[in-house]
Design a protein around this motif. Structure first.
Motif, short mmCIF file in Angstrom:
data_model
loop_
_atom_site.label_atom_id
_atom_site.label_comp_id
_atom_site.label_asym_id
_atom_site.label_seq_id
_atom_site.Cartn_x
_atom_site.Cartn_y
_atom_site.Cartn_z
N VAL A 186 6.45 14.51 -3.59
CA VAL A 186 6.18 15.50 -2.55
C VAL A 186 5.82 16.84 -3.19
CG1 VAL A 186 7.60 14.43 -0.76
CG2 VAL A 186 8.61 16.11 -2.29
N GLN A 187 5.05 17.64 -2.45
CA GLN A 187 4.67 18.98 -2.88
C GLN A 187 4.93 19.94 -1.73
OE1 GLN A 187 1.95 16.55 -2.64
NE2 GLN A 187 2.76 15.71 -4.52
N ASN A 188 5.07 21.21 -2.08
CA ASN A 188 5.27 22.28 -1.10
C ASN A 188 6.49 22.05 -0.21
OD1 ASN A 188 2.91 23.67 -1.97
ND2 ASN A 188 1.70 22.19 -0.83
N LEU A 189 7.53 21.50 -0.80
CA LEU A 189 8.78 21.25 -0.07
C LEU A 189 9.68 22.48 -0.28
CD1 LEU A 189 10.31 19.15 1.61
CD2 LEU A 189 11.26 18.28 -0.52
N ALA A 190 9.70 23.35 0.71
CA ALA A 190 10.48 24.60 0.61
C ALA A 190 11.92 24.30 0.23
CB ALA A 190 10.44 25.34 1.94
N ILE A 227 15.17 15.47 10.08
CA ILE A 227 14.17 14.72 9.32
C ILE A 227 13.04 15.68 9.00
CG2 ILE A 227 12.49 12.86 9.36
CD1 ILE A 227 14.46 11.25 11.07
N ILE A 228 12.80 15.88 7.71
CA ILE A 228 11.79 16.82 7.25
C ILE A 228 10.44 16.12 7.14
CG2 ILE A 228 11.14 18.41 5.39
CD1 ILE A 228 13.69 19.20 7.01
N LEU A 229 10.40 14.98 6.47
CA LEU A 229 9.17 14.20 6.31
C LEU A 229 9.49 12.73 6.58
CD1 LEU A 229 7.75 15.71 3.00
CD2 LEU A 229 6.71 15.93 5.26
N THR A 230 8.54 12.00 7.14
CA THR A 230 8.73 10.58 7.38
C THR A 230 7.39 9.85 7.27
OG1 THR A 230 9.58 8.90 8.90
CG2 THR A 230 8.54 10.83 9.90
N ALA A 248 3.82 22.90 5.37
CA ALA A 248 3.03 22.82 4.14
C ALA A 248 3.39 21.61 3.29
CB ALA A 248 3.21 24.10 3.32
N ALA A 249 4.53 21.00 3.56
CA ALA A 249 4.98 19.86 2.75
C ALA A 249 4.08 18.65 2.94
CB ALA A 249 6.41 19.50 3.12
N SER A 250 3.82 17.95 1.85
CA SER A 250 3.02 16.72 1.91
C SER A 250 3.51 15.80 0.80
CB SER A 250 1.54 17.03 1.72
OG SER A 250 1.31 17.58 0.44
N PRO A 290 0.83 -1.20 0.00
CA PRO A 290 0.00 0.00 0.00
C PRO A 290 0.87 1.25 0.00
CG PRO A 290 -0.50 -1.43 1.87
CD PRO A 290 0.68 -2.00 1.17
N LYS A 291 0.27 2.34 -0.48
CA LYS A 291 1.05 3.57 -0.47
C LYS A 291 1.25 4.03 0.97
CE LYS A 291 -2.71 6.81 -1.20
NZ LYS A 291 -3.31 7.75 -2.13
N MET A 292 2.37 4.69 1.19
CA MET A 292 2.69 5.25 2.49
C MET A 292 2.57 6.76 2.38
SD MET A 292 6.02 3.02 3.67
CE MET A 292 6.84 2.77 2.11
N MET A 293 1.99 7.37 3.36
CA MET A 293 1.83 8.83 3.38
C MET A 293 2.86 9.43 4.34
SD MET A 293 -0.65 9.20 1.26
CE MET A 293 -1.05 10.92 1.44
N PHE A 294 3.41 10.56 3.95
CA PHE A 294 4.29 11.29 4.86
C PHE A 294 3.43 12.01 5.89
CE2 PHE A 294 7.27 11.29 1.16
CZ PHE A 294 8.32 10.65 1.79
N GLY A 295 3.87 12.01 7.13
CA GLY A 295 3.18 12.75 8.18
C GLY A 295 3.46 14.24 8.05
N THR A 296 2.74 15.04 8.79
CA THR A 296 2.93 16.48 8.77
C THR A 296 4.28 16.83 9.38
OG1 THR A 296 0.56 16.80 9.00
CG2 THR A 296 1.94 18.69 9.49
N SER A 297 4.97 17.75 8.74
CA SER A 297 6.30 18.16 9.19
C SER A 297 6.20 19.39 10.08
CB SER A 297 7.17 18.50 7.97
OG SER A 297 8.37 19.10 8.37
N SER A 298 6.92 19.38 11.20
CA SER A 298 6.98 20.57 12.05
C SER A 298 7.97 21.59 11.48
CB SER A 298 7.36 20.19 13.48
OG SER A 298 8.63 19.59 13.48
N ILE A 299 8.86 21.13 10.60
CA ILE A 299 9.88 22.00 10.02
C ILE A 299 9.37 22.68 8.75
CG2 ILE A 299 12.23 22.05 9.07
CD1 ILE A 299 12.70 19.54 10.91
N VAL A 300 8.67 21.93 7.91
CA VAL A 300 8.07 22.45 6.68
C VAL A 300 6.60 22.02 6.69
CG1 VAL A 300 8.24 22.56 4.16
CG2 VAL A 300 10.29 22.13 5.51
#
Length: 133
Positions: free
Chosen positions: A55-59, A127-130, A34-36, A22-32
């Motif tokens: 990924v989108q909205n990765l500053a 770690i930005i996204l995990t 808006a990133a998903s 199954p696809k894995m989703m990245f959790g919400t980042s406290s550093i970025v």
């Protein structure tokens, strides 16, 4: 004859489903915040795993505090610790980045770090996204 076709179809569907996780989703980042994004993992005919990261909205890494130079994608499996899969470079209005990589071990967790350079052998930056829960 219909039962043979039905059994063959059922077997084909079962094989197709077992070759994908199954696809894995990245959790919400406290550093970025808006990133998903998401990760898809498929097994190929050579029994390798194709990892697709979107990924989108990765500053830009240079806009982080502290400033970094690049984003690296890592995968952890039950057989090995973090393995570097590659680099992400966000582009465009939505700061989108994609990566496709191959690994021999099935990833259990995929994460993105902000690093000073691509030469690191182990994750060293934030770690930005995990996908780890």
């Amino acid at each position: 004859m219909k039962t043979i076709h039905a059994a063959a179809l059922t077997l084909a569907i079962a094989i197709a489903l077992s070759s994908c996780t199954p696809k894995m989703m990245f959790g919400t980042s406290s550093i970025v915040p808006a990133a998903s994004g998401e990760v898809h993992v498929k097994k190929d005919k050579n029994k390798n795993y194709i990892v697709s990261v979107d990924v989108q909205n990765l500053a830009e890494a240079s806009k982080l505090t502290p400033s970094k130079n690049i984003y690296l994608v890592w995968a952890e499996s039950s057989e090995e610790s973090a393995k570097k899969l590659g680099q992400l470079v966000p582009t465009g209005k939505v700061l989108k980045a994609e990566l496709k990589a191959t690994t021999i071990a099935e990833p259990r967790t995929v994460f993105i770090t902000a690093e000073d350079n691509a030469d690191v052998l182990y994750p060293d930056g934030q770690i930005i996204l995990t996908t780890r829960k």
